[in-house]
Design a protein around this motif. Structure first.
Motif, PDB file in Angstrom:
ATOM      1  N   GLY A   8      -5.847 -24.748 -27.133  1.00 48.59           N
ATOM      2  CA  GLY A   8      -4.407 -24.740 -26.919  1.00 48.59           C
ATOM      3  C   GLY A   8      -3.776 -23.571 -27.660  1.00 48.59           C
ATOM      4  O   GLY A   8      -3.918 -23.454 -28.878  1.00 48.59           O
ATOM      5  N   ASP A 108      -1.018 -27.202 -24.173  1.00 49.98           N
ATOM      6  CA  ASP A 108      -2.113 -28.068 -24.576  1.00 49.98           C
ATOM      7  C   ASP A 108      -2.998 -28.335 -23.365  1.00 49.98           C
ATOM      8  O   ASP A 108      -2.493 -28.703 -22.303  1.00 49.98           O
ATOM      9  N   ASP A 113      -2.273 -29.537 -17.390  1.00 50.79           N
ATOM     10  CA  ASP A 113      -3.125 -28.366 -17.265  1.00 50.79           C
ATOM     11  C   ASP A 113      -4.422 -28.831 -16.615  1.00 50.79           C
ATOM     12  O   ASP A 113      -4.902 -29.934 -16.901  1.00 50.79           O
ATOM     13  N   PRO A 130      -6.651 -28.959 -29.508  1.00 48.96           N
ATOM     14  CA  PRO A 130      -5.254 -29.095 -29.075  1.00 48.96           C
ATOM     15  C   PRO A 130      -4.366 -28.035 -29.688  1.00 48.96           C
ATOM     16  O   PRO A 130      -4.654 -27.476 -30.757  1.00 48.96           O
ATOM     17  N   THR A 133       2.442 -28.043 -27.641  1.00 43.71           N
ATOM     18  CA  THR A 133       2.840 -28.201 -26.252  1.00 43.71           C
ATOM     19  C   THR A 133       4.221 -27.602 -26.007  1.00 43.71           C
ATOM     20  O   THR A 133       5.007 -27.391 -26.946  1.00 43.71           O
TER      21      THR A 133
END
Length: 244
Positions: A8, A108, A113, A130, A133
């Protein structure tokens, strides 16, 4: 065996990359950079800048991604598109003895996604690191809490909001993947919006207010920004006035 690490990368700010993500980049045998066409070259450029900062001189391969066939029914078209992307990934990776491939994913990898779904089409082992976001970046930019006191939050897409309207059993809704300002299809009375585009980037745009007032402003600013940059990534939070 290929090990794929999906990292991420946040929403564009180079400091969004976590220390765990930096370590994974540095330990990977190869980093894959997807390219989505000349009009989105900024996204590839941001990935390269992160690599220059955290993994200078490491092996990198760039891959041109296919385009989804908009003439096909939506879900069928997405499945075919993901098949084609998986083939493009496989063709780009040349590690005969196996190894670790890293890929930077905006936001993320687990939230709206499809990298994990695409990876599942390949005989690769995938893991996720992660990141920040777009929802976190949106709330931070507006300095607001995501939820109202003691209540839940619904996360949906522009397509679903357009088809089903504001969920009657929700007081707050986060809307992502909205390419056509689905909020403009809602009766604006009693709704408030917090909107953000290019979150975390120097080009960041924000607006907020009652939907009846802010909605038309956002539509105009969004259209101008998309024309100027050739692309736009944005999301927004909608709330009933009695729940903000």
């Amino acid at each position: 065996m290929i090990d794929l690490v999906l990292i991420g990368a946040g929403t564009g700010h180079p400091d969004h990359l976590t220390l765990q993500g930096v370590r994974a980049l540095q330990e990977a045998d190869l980093v894959l950079i997807p390219r989505k066409g000349a009009d989105k070259e900024d996204l590839a450029h941001l990935r390269r800048a992160m690599l220059d900062r955290h993994r200078p001189g490491g092996a990198v391969v760039e891959v041109d991604l296919p385009v989804r066939d908009a003439e096909m029914p939506y879900l069928q078209g997405v499945e075919a598109w993901h098949d084609a992307i998986a083939q493009a990934w496989a063709k780009a990776v040349d590690l005969p003895q196996g190894g670790t491939v890293a890929m930077l994913v905006w936001g993320d990898p687990s939230l709206y996604d499809s990298s994990l779904r695409i990876a599942a089409r390949l005989d690769w082992r995938a893991r996720v690191i992660p990141g920040i976001t777009a929802i976190q970046a949106l709330c931070a930019a507006h300095t607001i809490p995501l939820n109202s006191l003691g209540n839940e939050v619904r996360i949906t897409t522009g397509r679903r909001l357009r088809e089903a309207g504001f969920p009657p059993d929700a007081d707050r809704v986060v809307v992502m993947l909205d390419g056509a300002c689905a909020f403009s299809t809602l009766p604006p009375q009693g709704l408030r919006i917090w909107w953000g585009a290019y979150l975390g980037m120097p080009e960041q745009l924000l607006d907020a207010g009652p939907l009846a007032e802010a909605g038309p402003r956002i539509e105009g600013v969004r259209a101008a920004a998309r024309a100027a940059h050739g692309w736009i990534m944005d999301c927004y939070l909608l709330a009933r006035n009695d729940a903000h």
